[in-house]
Design an enzyme around this catalytic site. Structure first.
Site, mmCIF file in Angstrom:
data_model
loop_
_atom_site.group_PDB
_atom_site.id
_atom_site.type_symbol
_atom_site.label_atom_id
_atom_site.label_comp_id
_atom_site.label_asym_id
_atom_site.label_seq_id
_atom_site.Cartn_x
_atom_site.Cartn_y
_atom_site.Cartn_z
ATOM 1 N N ILE A 15 0.860 -1.179 0.000
ATOM 2 C CA ILE A 15 0.000 0.000 0.000
ATOM 3 C C ILE A 15 0.899 1.232 0.000
ATOM 4 O O ILE A 15 1.738 1.390 0.892
ATOM 5 C CB ILE A 15 -0.906 0.055 1.248
ATOM 6 C CG1 ILE A 15 -1.673 -1.253 1.437
ATOM 7 C CG2 ILE A 15 -1.841 1.261 1.177
ATOM 8 C CD1 ILE A 15 -2.749 -1.516 0.423
ATOM 9 N N GLU A 95 -10.310 5.999 3.398
ATOM 10 C CA GLU A 95 -9.916 6.720 2.195
ATOM 11 C C GLU A 95 -11.031 6.855 1.158
ATOM 12 O O GLU A 95 -11.134 7.884 0.492
ATOM 13 C CB GLU A 95 -8.696 6.036 1.547
ATOM 14 C CG GLU A 95 -7.514 5.872 2.474
ATOM 15 C CD GLU A 95 -6.891 7.208 2.870
ATOM 16 O OE1 GLU A 95 -7.015 8.177 2.095
ATOM 17 O OE2 GLU A 95 -6.296 7.290 3.952
#
Length: 202
Positions: A15, A95
């Site tokens: 990530i 997010e």
């Protein structure tokens, strides 16, 4: 790209963080590496009405803008096993749902010699997002940042932490956009505080 599609056939996942994830990932991971991705530049062009602002005064946070000649530095986190699903579930809320970002797969280049690039997931807010604010001058962005606050704290904390990360972790990288907004904010804060004191005296 959907989270379940990202996990297909994988036993580990990277990530890439270029904003608050660099200092506050808030998920379990095996290891992290500083590095960069190509073809994108980091910009404070995305609005935030949850983490660093609200509906009346949305804050400004970073997103990525496509630019063939640019690269963006940050930190990539490797998650393995059950960490992968847990991480994506958490980040989908942080997010995507609350931040308005979409997921993309990019090539991450770890810093250092003999480091091979790895595919990494990155979260990006596009101009199609209702909270997307677009470009403005460093002074305009800074003026917005210094007065905003959300569920995760003051917007200026976000700005200063990101600038600190770049100076400490990537000292040879000159992020003109980031540092110009930081400089403008630090100039405006004393003016803001002075104006509040003068108002309170009246």
């Amino acid at each position: 790209m959907k989270p379940q599609d990202i996990l297909l056939g994988k036993n580990s996942l990277w990530i890439f963080g270029y904003g608050s994830l660099v200092w506050k990932p808030d998920f379990k991971y095996k290891k992290s590496k500083v590095g960069y991705i190509r073809g994108y530049k980091r910009r404070f062009w995305h609005g935030d009405n949850f983490h660093r602002g609200d509906d009346e005064m949305p804050g400004r946070v970073v997103t990525l803008i496509e630019d063939d000649d640019a690269c963006t530095w940050g930190t990539a986190f490797e998650v393995i096993g059950t960490q992968m699903e847990e991480c994506l579930k958490y980040l989908n809320m942080r997010e995507s749902v609350r931040g308005g970002y979409i997921t993309k797969l990019v090539e991450f280049f770890p810093h250092g010699q003999n480091q091979l690039p790895v595919p990494a997931v990155v979260y990006i807010a596009t101009p199609e997002n209702p909270m997307y604010l677009g470009p403005a001058s460093p002074e305009e962005i800074a003026a917005q940042i210094i007065v905003c606050k959300g569920n995760s704290g003051h917007n200026i904390e976000y700005l200063l932490r990101l600038a600190e990360f770049m100076r400490i972790t990537c000292p040879d990288v000159e992020d003109t956009h980031l540092f110009s907004i930081e400089a403008a904010a630090l100039t405006l804060v004393p003016i803001l505080l002075a104006s509040k004191k003068s108002v309170s005296v009246l």
